[in-house]
Design a protein around this motif. Sequence first.
Motif, PDB file in Angstrom:
ATOM      1  N   GLU A 155       0.625 -19.435  -1.057  1.00  0.00           N
ATOM      2  CA  GLU A 155       1.464 -18.929  -2.139  1.00  0.00           C
ATOM      3  C   GLU A 155       1.218 -19.651  -3.454  1.00  0.00           C
ATOM      4  OE1 GLU A 155       6.048 -19.410  -2.756  1.00  0.00           O
ATOM      5  OE2 GLU A 155       5.714 -17.775  -1.316  1.00  0.00           O
ATOM      6  N   ARG A 184       6.616 -13.818  -4.951  1.00  0.00           N
ATOM      7  CA  ARG A 184       7.417 -13.507  -3.761  1.00  0.00           C
ATOM      8  C   ARG A 184       8.008 -12.105  -3.873  1.00  0.00           C
ATOM      9  NH1 ARG A 184       9.793 -18.877  -4.567  1.00  0.00           N
ATOM     10  NH2 ARG A 184       8.629 -20.377  -3.292  1.00  0.00           N
ATOM     11  N   ASN A 185       8.417 -11.742  -5.091  1.00  0.00           N
ATOM     12  CA  ASN A 185       8.959 -10.401  -5.315  1.00  0.00           C
ATOM     13  C   ASN A 185       7.911  -9.348  -4.961  1.00  0.00           C
ATOM     14  OD1 ASN A 185       9.589  -7.892  -6.800  1.00  0.00           O
ATOM     15  ND2 ASN A 185      11.303  -9.064  -7.652  1.00  0.00           N
ATOM     16  N   LEU A 199       5.212  -9.717  -3.051  1.00  0.00           N
ATOM     17  CA  LEU A 199       4.896  -9.770  -1.622  1.00  0.00           C
ATOM     18  C   LEU A 199       5.950  -9.045  -0.800  1.00  0.00           C
ATOM     19  CD1 LEU A 199       3.672 -13.469  -1.236  1.00  0.00           C
ATOM     20  CD2 LEU A 199       2.272 -11.401  -1.360  1.00  0.00           C
ATOM     21  N   SER A 200       7.208  -9.193  -1.200  1.00  0.00           N
ATOM     22  CA  SER A 200       8.298  -8.513  -0.488  1.00  0.00           C
ATOM     23  C   SER A 200       8.152  -6.996  -0.595  1.00  0.00           C
ATOM     24  CB  SER A 200       9.655  -8.946  -1.042  1.00  0.00           C
ATOM     25  OG  SER A 200       9.881 -10.317  -0.799  1.00  0.00           O
ATOM     26  N   ARG A 201       7.767  -6.534  -1.782  1.00  0.00           N
ATOM     27  CA  ARG A 201       7.577  -5.098  -1.979  1.00  0.00           C
ATOM     28  C   ARG A 201       6.452  -4.568  -1.093  1.00  0.00           C
ATOM     29  NH1 ARG A 201       8.331  -3.490  -8.344  1.00  0.00           N
ATOM     30  NH2 ARG A 201      10.182  -4.766  -8.763  1.00  0.00           N
ATOM     31  N   GLU A 231       5.309  -5.920   1.597  1.00  0.00           N
ATOM     32  CA  GLU A 231       5.694  -6.019   3.004  1.00  0.00           C
ATOM     33  C   GLU A 231       6.541  -4.815   3.397  1.00  0.00           C
ATOM     34  OE1 GLU A 231       7.588  -9.305   6.100  1.00  0.00           O
ATOM     35  OE2 GLU A 231       8.183  -9.338   3.986  1.00  0.00           O
ATOM     36  N   LEU A 232       7.463  -4.414   2.515  1.00  0.00           N
ATOM     37  CA  LEU A 232       8.301  -3.253   2.773  1.00  0.00           C
ATOM     38  C   LEU A 232       7.459  -1.985   2.880  1.00  0.00           C
ATOM     39  CD1 LEU A 232      11.185  -2.140   3.059  1.00  0.00           C
ATOM     40  CD2 LEU A 232      11.248  -1.865   0.576  1.00  0.00           C
ATOM     41  N   GLU A 292       1.901  -8.325   5.969  1.00  0.00           N
ATOM     42  CA  GLU A 292       2.768  -8.875   7.004  1.00  0.00           C
ATOM     43  C   GLU A 292       2.954 -10.356   6.721  1.00  0.00           C
ATOM     44  OE1 GLU A 292       3.015  -9.540  11.863  1.00  0.00           O
ATOM     45  OE2 GLU A 292       1.247  -8.617  10.949  1.00  0.00           O
ATOM     46  N   VAL A 293       4.198 -10.747   6.478  1.00  0.00           N
ATOM     47  CA  VAL A 293       4.501 -12.144   6.198  1.00  0.00           C
ATOM     48  C   VAL A 293       4.940 -12.810   7.497  1.00  0.00           C
ATOM     49  CG1 VAL A 293       5.923 -13.751   4.875  1.00  0.00           C
ATOM     50  CG2 VAL A 293       5.173 -11.603   3.835  1.00  0.00           C
ATOM     51  N   GLN A 319       6.235 -16.148   9.037  1.00  0.00           N
ATOM     52  CA  GLN A 319       6.839 -17.412   8.642  1.00  0.00           C
ATOM     53  C   GLN A 319       6.077 -18.587   9.247  1.00  0.00           C
ATOM     54  OE1 GLN A 319       9.225 -17.812   6.428  1.00  0.00           O
ATOM     55  NE2 GLN A 319       9.330 -15.587   6.126  1.00  0.00           N
ATOM     56  N   THR A 378       0.481 -14.983   4.916  1.00  0.00           N
ATOM     57  CA  THR A 378       0.610 -13.557   4.627  1.00  0.00           C
ATOM     58  C   THR A 378      -0.702 -12.864   4.948  1.00  0.00           C
ATOM     59  OG1 THR A 378       2.203 -14.032   2.864  1.00  0.00           O
ATOM     60  CG2 THR A 378       1.172 -11.854   2.858  1.00  0.00           C
TER      61      THR A 378
END
Length: 239
Positions: free
Chosen positions: A37, A52-53, A55-57, A59-60, A65-66, A68, A72
């Motif tokens: 990151e 992060r914003n 990546l979240s989009r 991923e949705l 695929e993130v 933990q 990623t």
Amino acid sequence: MTLTPVKKQKLPDSVANRLLEVVRSGELGPGGRLPAERTLAAQLGVSRASLRNALSRLELMGVLEVRQGDGTFIRAADTETLSLPFQGLLRSLPQTAQDLLEFRQILEPEAAALAAMRATSEQIASLRTCLEQQHVTATRGMKLSEDDLKFHALIAQMVGNTVILRVLETLQHLMQQLRTHTLKGDRPELTLQEHILILTAIEARDPAAARAAMAGHLATVVRTAAQAPQGPSQGEAHA
């Protein structure tokens, strides 16, 4: 992998778009891991919050695929990935289930008509074998879910159109969600009758009959869904 910075005034959409360009270029294929990151944010010239914003989009959308603690990764463009954006809609908007069934009524009858014109003898033989297995499954008092999915998948493969195939595969994956949450009840005898009509029309190389048989079958699916009681059920709707 080297990325050029994006303009800050276009954040956060530009971050997601830049990452999409990398995925679509093939520079990183399915299963490929993105840089850490901190490194990725520096290469793009954005804050880690903006990254992060984005990546979240993605991923949705099912692009990334993130994992933990692991990183990623690029997701493969498979049926599960393609269906991800719709799964959230199915959970949050009940009307989406009916819209999905309506879309199937538009697409699958035409697919059946094309299958009647294009199917090979080997594909038709596979469809008949699948139907025979459905009969065995039903006589044993078991659910037809897997056999039914295979029946529709085989018809999609007969069309010989990659786009139609992927769309229908995605629809079938979503139908698994509906079976759990929306389509209750089980009518195996009716499913078999309607599948026989579809197979007969395809075997006869009759596009109009195949279209009508599939339309009739899906009309029954919609009607069954509308009449089914809500709550726990012992069976599953045919599809």
